[in-house]
Design a protein around this motif. Structure first.
Motif, short mmCIF file in Angstrom:
data_model
loop_
_atom_site.label_atom_id
_atom_site.label_comp_id
_atom_site.label_asym_id
_atom_site.label_seq_id
_atom_site.Cartn_x
_atom_site.Cartn_y
_atom_site.Cartn_z
N SER A 19 0.84 -1.19 0.00
CA SER A 19 0.00 0.00 0.00
C SER A 19 0.88 1.24 0.00
O SER A 19 2.03 1.21 0.44
CB SER A 19 -0.91 0.01 1.23
OG SER A 19 -0.16 0.26 2.41
N ILE A 20 0.29 2.34 -0.46
CA ILE A 20 1.04 3.60 -0.44
C ILE A 20 1.28 4.06 0.99
O ILE A 20 2.25 4.75 1.27
CB ILE A 20 0.39 4.70 -1.30
CG1 ILE A 20 -1.04 4.99 -0.84
CG2 ILE A 20 0.45 4.33 -2.77
CD1 ILE A 20 -1.67 6.21 -1.51
N PRO A 36 12.72 3.04 -4.67
CA PRO A 36 12.59 2.18 -5.85
C PRO A 36 11.52 1.11 -5.59
O PRO A 36 11.30 0.70 -4.45
CB PRO A 36 13.97 1.53 -5.97
CG PRO A 36 14.88 2.37 -5.14
CD PRO A 36 14.04 2.94 -4.05
N VAL A 37 10.88 0.67 -6.66
CA VAL A 37 9.87 -0.38 -6.59
C VAL A 37 10.43 -1.60 -7.31
O VAL A 37 10.82 -1.51 -8.48
CB VAL A 37 8.54 0.07 -7.25
CG1 VAL A 37 7.49 -1.02 -7.10
CG2 VAL A 37 8.06 1.39 -6.65
N VAL A 44 11.08 -2.13 -11.18
CA VAL A 44 9.94 -1.95 -12.07
C VAL A 44 9.36 -0.54 -12.01
O VAL A 44 8.45 -0.21 -12.78
CB VAL A 44 8.82 -2.98 -11.78
CG1 VAL A 44 9.30 -4.39 -12.08
CG2 VAL A 44 8.30 -2.85 -10.36
N GLY A 45 9.87 0.28 -11.10
CA GLY A 45 9.36 1.64 -11.00
C GLY A 45 10.00 2.41 -9.87
O GLY A 45 10.88 1.91 -9.17
N MET A 46 9.53 3.64 -9.73
CA MET A 46 9.96 4.51 -8.64
C MET A 46 8.70 5.13 -8.05
O MET A 46 7.75 5.44 -8.77
CB MET A 46 10.87 5.63 -9.15
CG MET A 46 12.20 5.15 -9.70
SD MET A 46 13.29 4.48 -8.45
CE MET A 46 13.82 5.96 -7.60
N LEU A 47 8.72 5.31 -6.74
CA LEU A 47 7.60 5.95 -6.06
C LEU A 47 8.15 7.14 -5.28
O LEU A 47 9.04 6.98 -4.44
CB LEU A 47 6.91 4.98 -5.10
CG LEU A 47 5.72 5.57 -4.34
CD1 LEU A 47 4.55 5.81 -5.29
CD2 LEU A 47 5.33 4.66 -3.19
N THR A 65 -4.35 2.12 -1.39
CA THR A 65 -4.04 2.09 -2.82
C THR A 65 -2.69 1.43 -3.01
O THR A 65 -1.75 1.66 -2.24
CB THR A 65 -4.01 3.53 -3.38
OG1 THR A 65 -5.29 4.11 -3.21
CG2 THR A 65 -3.60 3.55 -4.84
N LYS A 66 -2.58 0.59 -4.00
CA LYS A 66 -1.34 -0.13 -4.26
C LYS A 66 -0.30 0.78 -4.91
O LYS A 66 -0.63 1.64 -5.72
CB LYS A 66 -1.58 -1.35 -5.17
CG LYS A 66 -2.53 -2.37 -4.57
CD LYS A 66 -2.02 -2.91 -3.26
CE LYS A 66 -2.99 -3.91 -2.66
NZ LYS A 66 -2.75 -4.15 -1.25
N VAL A 67 0.93 0.55 -4.55
CA VAL A 67 2.06 1.31 -5.10
C VAL A 67 2.01 1.28 -6.62
O VAL A 67 2.23 2.30 -7.28
CB VAL A 67 3.40 0.75 -4.57
CG1 VAL A 67 4.57 1.27 -5.36
CG2 VAL A 67 3.55 1.07 -3.08
N ARG A 68 1.70 0.12 -7.21
CA ARG A 68 1.69 0.00 -8.68
C ARG A 68 0.74 0.98 -9.35
O ARG A 68 0.91 1.34 -10.50
CB ARG A 68 1.36 -1.44 -9.11
CG ARG A 68 -0.08 -1.84 -8.98
CD ARG A 68 -0.45 -3.19 -9.62
NE ARG A 68 0.49 -4.24 -9.40
CZ ARG A 68 0.49 -5.07 -8.35
NH1 ARG A 68 -0.43 -4.93 -7.42
NH2 ARG A 68 1.38 -6.03 -8.25
#
Length: 139
Positions: A19-20, A36-37, A44-47, A65-68
């Motif tokens: 979750s965020i 980093p994600v 696969v990503g950055m938050l 809410t999911k990080v993705r």
């Protein structure tokens, strides 16, 4: 000087299914504005805190809410053996304050921020990067 001499090596990561709220807690514990994600041992990503504020909170999404759902998938990076001045210039071009640092196998080995560059190389390369970052976004 190489970027590996300036980067932070101890980097916490989050998973896209977290979750965020969990991600924000990790950011708070580490006193960072970006994480980093990773999934299946791959980046696969950055938050960023801005992703959470703009994409989630401003949009009325819940803390669950999911990080993705709010992460940036387009990850900009540099390599650990890149020259620090060229990385600072690249940060200006892509208008980012932080980049993940990868090894030649494209595995995350650290993260570098403008403050890291300023601490190692002084204000000139970091200052030039800030000027580039401050320009209006490219069309």
């Amino acid at each position: 000087m190489l970027i590996c001499d300036a980067m932070t090596r101890d980097v916490r990561m989050v998973r896209p299914d977290q979750s965020i709220q969990e991600a924000a807690r990790i950011m708070s514990e580490c006193d960072v504005g970006v994480v980093p994600v990773a999934e299946n041992d791959r980046l696969v990503g950055m938050l960023s805190d801005r992703d959470i504020a703009i994409r989630a909170v401003a949009g009325g999404q819940s803390p669950e809410t999911k990080v993705r759902d709010v992460m940036s998938e387009d990850v900009k990076y540099c390599f650990e053996d890149d020259d620090i001045n060229s990385v600072a210039s690249n940060m200006a071009d892509v208008q980012l304050h932080r980049l993940v640092v990868l090894n030649k196998d494209k595995r995350l080995v650290g993260i570098v921020a403008l403050a890291d560059i300023a601490n190692c190389e002084g204000s000139e390369p970091a200052g030039k990067a800030v000027c580039g970052i401050s320009e209006p976004a490219h069309a």
